[in-house]
Design a protein around this motif. Structure first.
Motif, PDB file in Angstrom:
ATOM      1  N   ARG A  36       7.130 -35.622 -21.748  1.00 55.07           N
ATOM      2  CA  ARG A  36       6.478 -35.559 -23.064  1.00 55.07           C
ATOM      3  C   ARG A  36       6.621 -34.164 -23.676  1.00 55.07           C
ATOM      4  N   PHE A  37       6.505 -33.112 -22.850  1.00 52.74           N
ATOM      5  CA  PHE A  37       6.693 -31.747 -23.340  1.00 52.74           C
ATOM      6  C   PHE A  37       8.100 -31.558 -23.894  1.00 52.74           C
ATOM      7  N   ILE A  38       9.105 -32.084 -23.200  1.00 59.21           N
ATOM      8  CA  ILE A  38      10.485 -31.983 -23.678  1.00 59.21           C
ATOM      9  C   ILE A  38      10.624 -32.683 -25.025  1.00 59.21           C
ATOM     10  N   VAL A  39      10.066 -33.877 -25.145  1.00 58.26           N
ATOM     11  CA  VAL A  39      10.131 -34.626 -26.398  1.00 58.26           C
ATOM     12  C   VAL A  39       9.438 -33.869 -27.525  1.00 58.26           C
ATOM     13  N   GLU A  40       8.346 -33.199 -27.216  1.00 57.65           N
ATOM     14  CA  GLU A  40       7.580 -32.472 -28.227  1.00 57.65           C
ATOM     15  C   GLU A  40       8.108 -31.070 -28.509  1.00 57.65           C
ATOM     16  N   GLY A  41       9.131 -30.612 -27.772  1.00 55.44           N
ATOM     17  CA  GLY A  41       9.736 -29.313 -28.045  1.00 55.44           C
ATOM     18  C   GLY A  41       9.110 -28.147 -27.313  1.00 55.44           C
ATOM     19  N   ILE A  42       8.425 -28.412 -26.230  1.00 63.52           N
ATOM     20  CA  ILE A  42       7.792 -27.344 -25.453  1.00 63.52           C
ATOM     21  C   ILE A  42       8.728 -26.932 -24.331  1.00 63.52           C
ATOM     22  N   ASP A  43       8.933 -25.638 -24.158  1.00 68.98           N
ATOM     23  CA  ASP A  43       9.839 -25.097 -23.142  1.00 68.98           C
ATOM     24  C   ASP A  43       9.141 -25.110 -21.783  1.00 68.98           C
ATOM     25  N   LEU A  44       9.645 -25.921 -20.858  1.00 73.14           N
ATOM     26  CA  LEU A  44       9.035 -26.038 -19.538  1.00 73.14           C
ATOM     27  C   LEU A  44       9.175 -24.772 -18.704  1.00 73.14           C
ATOM     28  N   SER A  45      10.215 -23.967 -18.967  1.00 76.93           N
ATOM     29  CA  SER A  45      10.413 -22.762 -18.159  1.00 76.93           C
ATOM     30  C   SER A  45       9.350 -21.706 -18.440  1.00 76.93           C
ATOM     31  N   SER A  46       8.667 -21.802 -19.568  1.00 82.45           N
ATOM     32  CA  SER A  46       7.624 -20.830 -19.883  1.00 82.45           C
ATOM     33  C   SER A  46       6.244 -21.303 -19.431  1.00 82.45           C
ATOM     34  N   MET A  47       6.202 -22.461 -18.780  1.00 81.64           N
ATOM     35  CA  MET A  47       4.921 -23.009 -18.337  1.00 81.64           C
ATOM     36  C   MET A  47       4.790 -22.898 -16.828  1.00 81.64           C
ATOM     37  N   ARG A  48       3.569 -22.938 -16.377  1.00 83.85           N
ATOM     38  CA  ARG A  48       3.273 -22.875 -14.955  1.00 83.85           C
ATOM     39  C   ARG A  48       2.328 -24.019 -14.616  1.00 83.85           C
ATOM     40  N   ARG A  49       2.660 -24.781 -13.587  1.00 77.07           N
ATOM     41  CA  ARG A  49       1.812 -25.898 -13.171  1.00 77.07           C
ATOM     42  C   ARG A  49       0.905 -25.438 -12.039  1.00 77.07           C
ATOM     43  N   LEU A  50      -0.387 -25.656 -12.218  1.00 78.11           N
ATOM     44  CA  LEU A  50      -1.368 -25.290 -11.201  1.00 78.11           C
ATOM     45  C   LEU A  50      -1.500 -26.416 -10.188  1.00 78.11           C
ATOM     46  N   LYS A  51      -1.881 -26.072  -8.973  1.00 74.31           N
ATOM     47  CA  LYS A  51      -2.031 -27.073  -7.921  1.00 74.31           C
ATOM     48  C   LYS A  51      -3.176 -28.020  -8.252  1.00 74.31           C
ATOM     49  N   ARG A  52      -2.925 -29.283  -7.981  1.00 70.62           N
ATOM     50  CA  ARG A  52      -3.912 -30.335  -8.169  1.00 70.62           C
ATOM     51  C   ARG A  52      -3.857 -31.257  -6.962  1.00 70.62           C
ATOM     52  N   TYR A  53      -4.965 -31.897  -6.694  1.00 70.20           N
ATOM     53  CA  TYR A  53      -5.003 -32.884  -5.618  1.00 70.20           C
ATOM     54  C   TYR A  53      -4.275 -34.137  -6.080  1.00 70.20           C
ATOM     55  N   ARG A  54      -3.432 -34.669  -5.203  1.00 73.48           N
ATOM     56  CA  ARG A  54      -2.764 -35.947  -5.452  1.00 73.48           C
ATOM     57  C   ARG A  54      -2.976 -36.832  -4.251  1.00 73.48           C
ATOM     58  N   PHE A  55      -3.523 -37.997  -4.498  1.00 69.56           N
ATOM     59  CA  PHE A  55      -3.794 -38.922  -3.416  1.00 69.56           C
ATOM     60  C   PHE A  55      -2.498 -39.295  -2.710  1.00 69.56           C
ATOM     61  N   GLY A  56      -2.484 -39.175  -1.395  1.00 70.14           N
ATOM     62  CA  GLY A  56      -1.329 -39.548  -0.597  1.00 70.14           C
ATOM     63  C   GLY A  56      -0.254 -38.481  -0.506  1.00 70.14           C
ATOM     64  N   ALA A  57      -0.395 -37.381  -1.233  1.00 73.45           N
ATOM     65  CA  ALA A  57       0.607 -36.319  -1.171  1.00 73.45           C
ATOM     66  C   ALA A  57       0.270 -35.357  -0.045  1.00 73.45           C
ATOM     67  N   ARG A  58       1.308 -34.881   0.614  1.00 71.24           N
ATOM     68  CA  ARG A  58       1.115 -33.920   1.705  1.00 71.24           C
ATOM     69  C   ARG A  58       1.474 -32.525   1.223  1.00 71.24           C
ATOM     70  N   GLY A  59       0.859 -31.532   1.833  1.00 67.02           N
ATOM     71  CA  GLY A  59       1.222 -30.143   1.541  1.00 67.02           C
ATOM     72  C   GLY A  59       0.280 -29.556   0.617  1.00 67.02           C
TER      73      GLY A  59
END
Length: 117
Positions: free
Chosen positions: A94-117
């Motif tokens: 959605r960010f790509i479609v809306e014109g937002i540059d993903l390289s300038s963003m940072r994703r914070l850690k979130r809990y994901r059910f069933g994900a390890r690590g």
């Protein structure tokens, strides 16, 4: 506007694509260049060399559909580098479609059910 369900996979093809391609040519590109099944129901996103047009191919059970977008100003923020395909989550797509540059963003850690690590 396309609104995928929570479990749908999204792929971005990271090579410039000729936007004259339609259903069969894009499906062949999915099968041979991305090594994926075009009938899987996943969304496959393609962008042209100038990064001003985007097409999304999806098989909906009884046939293919294509969603396209042409920008009047600006570019989609995608890079042409390896690997040739990248899996996206809905928010990144959605960010790509809306014109937002993903390289300038940072994703914070979130809990994901069933994900390890």
């Amino acid at each position: 506007m396309l609104l995928p369900s929570g479990g749908i996979r999204l792929w971005l093809y990271r090579q410039p694509t000729d936007m004259r391609k339609s259903f069969d040519a894009l499906a062949a590109l999915v099968r041979h260049a991305l090594d994926e099944d075009p009938l899987s129901g996943a969304l496959f996103t393609f962008v042209n060399r100038r990064r001003t047009m985007m097409k999304v191919l999806c098989f909906e059970g009884d046939g293919y559909s294509i969603w396209s977008k042409r920008l009047e100003r600006g570019q989609f923020q995608v890079r042409w580098d390896e690997p040739e395909k990248v899996a996206l989550d809905y928010s990144a797509w959605r960010f790509i479609v809306e014109g937002i540059d993903l390289s300038s963003m940072r994703r914070l850690k979130r809990y994901r059910f069933g994900a390890r690590g």
